[in-house]
Design a protein around this motif. Structure first.
Motif, mmCIF file in Angstrom:
data_model
loop_
_atom_site.group_PDB
_atom_site.id
_atom_site.type_symbol
_atom_site.label_atom_id
_atom_site.label_comp_id
_atom_site.label_asym_id
_atom_site.label_seq_id
_atom_site.Cartn_x
_atom_site.Cartn_y
_atom_site.Cartn_z
ATOM 1 N N ILE A 172 0.818 -1.213 0.000
ATOM 2 C CA ILE A 172 0.000 0.000 0.000
ATOM 3 C C ILE A 172 0.852 1.264 0.000
ATOM 4 C CG2 ILE A 172 -0.306 0.322 2.480
ATOM 5 C CD1 ILE A 172 -3.110 0.364 -0.148
ATOM 6 N N TYR A 173 2.125 1.159 0.338
ATOM 7 C CA TYR A 173 3.012 2.325 0.380
ATOM 8 C C TYR A 173 3.665 2.622 -0.961
ATOM 9 C CZ TYR A 173 2.236 1.645 5.304
ATOM 10 O OH TYR A 173 1.624 1.484 6.516
ATOM 11 N N ASP A 174 3.559 1.709 -1.918
ATOM 12 C CA ASP A 174 4.109 1.902 -3.257
ATOM 13 C C ASP A 174 2.992 2.455 -4.150
ATOM 14 O OD1 ASP A 174 4.767 1.474 -6.006
ATOM 15 O OD2 ASP A 174 6.241 -0.037 -5.412
ATOM 16 N N ARG A 175 3.136 3.697 -4.575
ATOM 17 C CA ARG A 175 2.069 4.366 -5.326
ATOM 18 C C ARG A 175 1.673 3.600 -6.585
ATOM 19 N NH1 ARG A 175 2.020 10.543 -7.643
ATOM 20 N NH2 ARG A 175 -0.097 10.437 -8.430
ATOM 21 N N THR A 176 2.652 3.118 -7.331
ATOM 22 C CA THR A 176 2.374 2.395 -8.572
ATOM 23 C C THR A 176 1.576 1.126 -8.295
ATOM 24 O OG1 THR A 176 4.416 3.261 -9.515
ATOM 25 C CG2 THR A 176 3.419 1.370 -10.621
ATOM 26 N N VAL A 177 1.987 0.395 -7.280
ATOM 27 C CA VAL A 177 1.291 -0.842 -6.905
ATOM 28 C C VAL A 177 -0.120 -0.515 -6.428
ATOM 29 C CG1 VAL A 177 1.283 -2.755 -5.251
ATOM 30 C CG2 VAL A 177 3.417 -2.060 -6.357
ATOM 31 N N ARG A 178 -0.233 0.510 -5.590
ATOM 32 C CA ARG A 178 -1.535 0.915 -5.054
ATOM 33 C C ARG A 178 -2.490 1.316 -6.180
ATOM 34 N NH1 ARG A 178 0.255 4.777 -1.828
ATOM 35 N NH2 ARG A 178 -0.243 6.466 -3.257
ATOM 36 N N GLU A 179 -1.998 2.108 -7.130
ATOM 37 C CA GLU A 179 -2.835 2.527 -8.259
ATOM 38 C C GLU A 179 -3.278 1.329 -9.092
ATOM 39 O OE1 GLU A 179 -0.310 5.284 -10.311
ATOM 40 O OE2 GLU A 179 -0.955 6.974 -9.068
ATOM 41 N N ALA A 180 -2.350 0.404 -9.327
ATOM 42 C CA ALA A 180 -2.671 -0.772 -10.141
ATOM 43 C C ALA A 180 -3.741 -1.630 -9.468
ATOM 44 C CB ALA A 180 -1.410 -1.591 -10.395
ATOM 45 N N TRP A 181 -3.610 -1.852 -8.147
ATOM 46 C CA TRP A 181 -4.599 -2.675 -7.445
ATOM 47 C C TRP A 181 -5.942 -1.975 -7.345
ATOM 48 C CZ3 TRP A 181 -4.753 -7.595 -7.075
ATOM 49 C CH2 TRP A 181 -3.560 -8.317 -7.099
ATOM 50 N N ALA A 182 -5.928 -0.666 -7.134
ATOM 51 C CA ALA A 182 -7.192 0.079 -7.088
ATOM 52 C C ALA A 182 -7.921 -0.052 -8.425
ATOM 53 C CB ALA A 182 -6.926 1.543 -6.754
ATOM 54 N N GLN A 183 -7.174 0.079 -9.502
ATOM 55 C CA GLN A 183 -7.769 -0.057 -10.838
ATOM 56 C C GLN A 183 -8.271 -1.485 -11.058
ATOM 57 O OE1 GLN A 183 -5.151 0.793 -14.123
ATOM 58 N NE2 GLN A 183 -6.852 1.110 -15.507
ATOM 59 N N ARG A 184 -7.472 -2.461 -10.660
ATOM 60 C CA ARG A 184 -7.858 -3.857 -10.855
ATOM 61 C C ARG A 184 -9.148 -4.201 -10.108
ATOM 62 N NH1 ARG A 184 -3.584 -8.605 -10.403
ATOM 63 N NH2 ARG A 184 -3.509 -8.326 -12.619
ATOM 64 N N PHE A 185 -9.287 -3.664 -8.887
ATOM 65 C CA PHE A 185 -10.493 -3.915 -8.100
ATOM 66 C C PHE A 185 -11.634 -2.959 -8.452
ATOM 67 C CE2 PHE A 185 -7.623 -5.846 -4.701
ATOM 68 C CZ PHE A 185 -8.049 -7.138 -4.939
ATOM 69 N N GLY A 186 -11.343 -1.924 -9.239
ATOM 70 C CA GLY A 186 -12.376 -0.971 -9.625
ATOM 71 C C GLY A 186 -12.818 -0.077 -8.477
ATOM 72 N N VAL A 187 -11.863 0.313 -7.620
ATOM 73 C CA VAL A 187 -12.162 1.172 -6.480
ATOM 74 C C VAL A 187 -11.159 2.321 -6.435
ATOM 75 C CG1 VAL A 187 -13.141 -0.722 -5.111
ATOM 76 C CG2 VAL A 187 -10.712 -0.176 -4.878
ATOM 77 N N SER A 188 -11.456 3.318 -5.624
ATOM 78 C CA SER A 188 -10.514 4.424 -5.455
ATOM 79 C C SER A 188 -9.333 3.964 -4.598
ATOM 80 C CB SER A 188 -11.204 5.607 -4.773
ATOM 81 O OG SER A 188 -11.537 5.266 -3.437
ATOM 82 N N GLU A 189 -8.243 4.722 -4.675
ATOM 83 C CA GLU A 189 -7.089 4.402 -3.833
ATOM 84 C C GLU A 189 -7.460 4.528 -2.357
ATOM 85 O OE1 GLU A 189 -3.186 5.945 -4.912
ATOM 86 O OE2 GLU A 189 -4.031 6.455 -6.871
#
Length: 56
Positions: free
Chosen positions: A13-30
């Motif tokens: 959750i502290y890595d912005r790129t990873v966080r953005e990718a997972w938020a997009q994958r789950f279809g939710v906001s960061e």
């Protein structure tokens, strides 16, 4: 646990790129993703269940 193994089962959750990718994958906001991790931890399957989304 090595960083490589952790990356396969947990969301950094502290890595912005990873966080953005997972938020997009789950279809939710960061912010929603952060809340999910706060509530259930960073394990991908736990976050997916909390968000009521299929685990990848």
């Amino acid at each position: 646990m090595s960083t490589e193994a952790r990356g396969k089962t947990h969301i950094d959750i502290y890595d912005r790129t990873v966080r953005e990718a997972w938020a997009q994958r789950f279809g939710v906001s960061e912010e929603r993703l952060r809340k999910a991790v706060t509530m259930v931890g960073s394990r991908i399957t736990s976050v997916a269940a909390y968000l009521d989304r299929p685990a990848p």
